[in-house]
Scaffold this active site. Structure first.
Site, PDB file in Angstrom:
ATOM      1  N   ASP A  99       0.829  -1.207   0.000  1.00 52.35           N
ATOM      2  CA  ASP A  99       0.000   0.000   0.000  1.00 52.35           C
ATOM      3  C   ASP A  99       0.867   1.263   0.000  1.00 52.35           C
ATOM      4  O   ASP A  99       2.050   1.215   0.366  1.00 52.35           O
ATOM      5  CB  ASP A  99      -0.908   0.022   1.242  1.00 52.35           C
TER       6      ASP A  99
HETATM    7  N1  URA Z   1      -1.539  -6.010   3.537  1.00 55.00           N
HETATM    8  C1  URA Z   1      -1.984  -4.742   3.596  1.00 55.00           C
HETATM    9  O1  URA Z   1      -3.038  -4.462   4.126  1.00 55.00           O
HETATM   10  N2  URA Z   1      -1.198  -3.781   3.038  1.00 55.00           N
HETATM   11  C2  URA Z   1      -0.011  -4.016   2.453  1.00 55.00           C
HETATM   12  O2  URA Z   1       0.646  -3.093   1.977  1.00 55.00           O
HETATM   13  C3  URA Z   1       0.431  -5.350   2.406  1.00 55.00           C
HETATM   14  C4  URA Z   1      -0.336  -6.333   2.962  1.00 55.00           C
END
Ligand code: URA
Length: 238
Positions: A99
């Site tokens: 993310d």
């Molecule tokens: N799970 C999430 O919620 N975000 C990420 O960036 C990776 C795994």
């Protein structure tokens, strides 16, 4: 092989047979021996002195900072590809997104087969995340993560995930799949907001041996071998 030579060499498909018989087509430095010889994306193919295909396989590890998008292009923000400042960066694709605000180990490659095997849960490659939470953890999280959670949107139950409690607000989680916002959604079941998320490792690849924040480097041949997935053709010095 014959399609590639015909398309890139600008010769009729029927003529390829003749070129082959004349020993004018070379595959990875050796004379081609069959019209049906398999040619992968990283096979070097020449016709006389002309190079028809010569792609190098690239395997890159990046230490993703927060505020960078896991995409190849974005109108507003810097992307992970923008951080890899080499001419071949536009050939790369992302293996398992992080993310916008997540940090840590991100893999990029131009080898589609390798990235598919890395993401395939059947291959059991664990991705490990350090998670900082808003509310205190307790043992019930461990069981819930191990049992899996049903995700209504996809209509699937998450595979068993291992959660280790490191402190009151801190945990380490191993996933062998990568569903959309998976960690945040799993902690969301406890109404516990993820404040920070950092991917520390993917299989045997660890951020401990990784580049500094925002930096990248190519994986070495021994790192690729240790990971245990089929990969292409780096020389032993790489
Ligand atoms: N799970 C999430 O919620 N975000 C990420 O960036 C990776 C795994």
């Amino acid at each position: 092989m014959d399609r590639l030579v015909s398309e890139r060499g600008g010769v009729h498909r029927k003529e390829v047979r003749l070129l082959l018989a004349q020993g004018r087509i070379h595959i990875d430095g050796r004379p081609a021996d069959s019209i049906n010889q398999a040619v992968g994306p990283f096979t070097r193919v020449t016709l006389d002195a002309r190079v028809l295909q010569a792609n190098k396989a690239r395997y890159v590890m990046l230490h993703k900072p927060s505020g960078v998008v896991s995409a190849t292009r974005d109108k507003q923000h810097k992307t992970v590809i923008d951080l890899v400042s080499v001419p071949y960066s536009s050939e790369l694709h992302i293996v398992g997104r992080l993310d916008f605000n997540s940090t840590g180990l991100m893999l990029l490659t131009n080898d589609g087969r390798w990235s598919r095997s890395l993401s395939d849960p059947q291959n059991n490659i664990a991705k490990t995340y350090r998670v900082l939470l808003e509310k205190a953890l307790d043992d019930s999280y461990v069981k819930a993560f191990a049992d899996g959670m049903y995700f209504d949107f996809e209509g699937v139950t998450t595979r068993p995930a291992e959660l280790r409690i490191l402190g009151q607000y801190e945990a380490e989680v191993d996933l062998i799949e990568g569903r959309y916002h998976q960690i945040k959604r799993m902690f969301g079941r406890f109404d516990n907001r993820v404040k920070a998320l950092h991917r520390t490792s993917v299989g045997s690849l660890s951020m401990a041996a990784g580049p500094a924040l925002g930096q990248w480097r190519e994986l070495t041949l021994s790192e690729l071998d240790l990971l245990g997935l089929e990969h292409c053709c780096l020389s032993p010095t790489e």
